[in-house]
Design a protein around this motif. Sequence first.
Motif, PDB file in Angstrom:
ATOM      1  N   ASP A   1       0.938  -1.348  -0.157  1.00 17.83           N
ATOM      2  CA  ASP A   1      -0.046   0.075   0.089  1.00 17.83           C
ATOM      3  C   ASP A   1       0.813   1.369   0.012  1.00 17.83           C
ATOM      4  O   ASP A   1       1.501   1.448   0.789  1.00 17.83           O
ATOM      5  CB  ASP A   1      -0.914   0.124   1.024  1.00 17.83           C
TER       6      ASP A   1
ATOM      7  N   GLU B   1       0.446   3.900   2.768  1.00 15.64           N
ATOM      8  CA  GLU B   1       0.882   3.246   4.111  1.00 15.64           C
ATOM      9  C   GLU B   1       2.519   3.149   4.277  1.00 15.64           C
ATOM     10  O   GLU B   1       2.929   3.535   5.289  1.00 15.64           O
ATOM     11  CB  GLU B   1       0.125   2.044   4.207  1.00 15.64           C
TER      12      GLU B   1
ATOM     13  N   LYS C   1      -5.095  -0.094  -0.512  1.00 12.83           N
ATOM     14  CA  LYS C   1      -6.590  -0.534  -0.435  1.00 12.83           C
ATOM     15  C   LYS C   1      -7.742   0.673  -0.048  1.00 12.83           C
ATOM     16  O   LYS C   1      -8.825   0.454  -0.354  1.00 12.83           O
ATOM     17  CB  LYS C   1      -6.466  -1.284   1.035  1.00 12.83           C
ATOM     18  N   ASP C   2      -7.285   1.939  -0.212  1.00 15.55           N
ATOM     19  CA  ASP C   2      -8.095   3.027   0.078  1.00 15.55           C
ATOM     20  C   ASP C   2      -8.218   4.117  -1.245  1.00 15.55           C
ATOM     21  O   ASP C   2      -8.346   4.805  -0.979  1.00 15.55           O
ATOM     22  CB  ASP C   2      -7.886   3.794   1.353  1.00 15.55           C
ATOM     23  N   THR C   3      -7.877   3.424  -2.238  1.00 10.48           N
ATOM     24  CA  THR C   3      -7.672   4.302  -3.487  1.00 10.48           C
ATOM     25  C   THR C   3      -8.015   3.544  -4.699  1.00 10.48           C
ATOM     26  O   THR C   3      -7.788   2.345  -4.674  1.00 10.48           O
ATOM     27  CB  THR C   3      -6.283   5.040  -3.730  1.00 10.48           C
TER      28      THR C   3
END
Length: 624
Positions: A97, A100, A298-300
Amino acid sequence: MFKYDVIVVGGGHAGIEATLACAKLGCKVLLTSINLDNIGLMPCNPAIGGPSKSNIVREIDALGGIMGIAADATYMQMKTLNTTKGPAIRALRAQSDKKEYKAFMRNILESYENIDLKQCCVSSIIVENGEIKGVTDELNQIYSAPCVILTTGTSLEGRIYIGLESFRAGRLGEFPAIGLSDSLMQNGLTLGKLKTGTPARVDARTINFDVLEKHYGDKELSFFSFEPDRPIRKQYPCHLTRTTKKTHEIILANLDKSPLYAGLIHGRGPRYCPSIEDKVVRFKDHDSHHIFIEPEGKDTYETYVQGFSTSLPADVQIQMLQSLPGLENVKVIKPAYAVEYDYVPAIQLEHSLMTKNIKGLFCAGQINGTSGYEEAAGQGLIAGINATLYLQNKDMITLSRNSSYIGTLIDDLVTKEMDEPYRMLPSRSEYRLILRQDNADERLTELGYKVGLISEERYGRFKNKMQSIKDEKERCKLEKISPTKENNEVLNKYGVTLERGYRIADLLKRPDINYEIIKDVDKATRDLNLPKEVYEQVEIQIKYDGYILRQNAQVEQASKLDKIKFPENIDFMAIEHISSETKEKLNKVQPKTIGQAARIGGIKPADISVLMVLAEAKKLGKKQ
């Protein structure tokens, strides 16, 4: 004026390792970056590891570096490649990630009180009497230090190409480093130009994943760091598509718009990571090429198109991407591009990574002509360790080719003239059977502890592990498995029938028998309940014992050449009975030993034989 022990220029993977190594060893460190928000950025593929690169990450961890820990903390998928092949080429790869990973690295750096971060562009170095004294930035502020480590990546006079359009930048959306190249040349360093590239980033919401082949991570996880209690995280799949006939037609029809084929780019790109247009041109017999679709976080929904690096125009890129199965309606977030940049050919460096002509000036990472996060981080760690040792007036460390992939990488860089970005491959190491990813701690933890980057607690765990391996290996050589009916029922499944008792070690040497099978048939082995990291080493050492002994003999033979040192201040041009070409190469590289001389590209074996004869006769450096 701002005063430091060490100044690190650049906040990429090399800069991070260099900074942390110096700080852990007690130095006051300044880390400068053109954009502090991009510290630890993965500007290309969102992954750590892979063939030979996983070995480097494990070596970094064994020496006390941070990359392996960061990869373990931020993975989206963890997968061991080449599992059906021998241990020498098995390779762990983490899909990371990216956000992150950057945040993890920034937090680590900010946790040290003796690290200062500064957003600025270093525009010149300060040198007095052949020694580094500091740097200045674009605002003419002076930063003083007796050690400077340059880890500039692709920023040095960087220029980005998208089709026939170009503009100055180190990476897309980031300023180039202007002025530093001129300063380096004014202080006697020779610079060259190299090129690299990166694929487009696309919108995952516009991809039809239903028609793509899914690739999952491992169910039984392995990790990069030898530290215990690694985090267990949710894993995400990658996807596979392929180029089509239409893709190739679009590329071939637009080659005249490629800056490389139009002659606008003069630096060479990495041979083992070519652009998609290079693949189509060079491999005309291939109807299709694999293209991996990899999530960047994971958030894009930003997604990486692995294997589709190009510098063709943006509108052509869209056509190419939409010719791929599953990407017919894809939208591009960031276009692919090529970047050409200045680098310092590493034959101007010692094995310590300090420049030969400027004391206290070190170079690490892409500035040395390499490509890859892992290669950069390995160099950064060694540069950081050696900068600290230099300040302490101690002997700097040199990793040998038989100790590590990092040692092989550095030896190649400083003894061979590179005309393309260097990428570490298993084939570059003649000792790959003993330089496996699984035994990096055995090879390098002792050194990491000696220099001060491995804690007492971790060193104690390492010693206990080594003792457990030794004890179990000895037990396997002595203990026997009996030819009972129950044992043979299990072993028959693997094509083995015991007619008499066999030592465990003798059974493990059989290709179809592993330690897990031994546990099934031997209660004593089961009761020991050894951790996998121990019995895996026992099995490998026993199963490949003959090959390992043979490679160790090769190491011993080669090390003899590395023990034959050239006299200080030797005039290579004055040596008789060797070719003029060899004299010129020796004079340019200035090797310290005959072993190093033998590895210089273009040196004739006959000339090495002459040098050995002269060395034995103690005539090297004397009038002949």
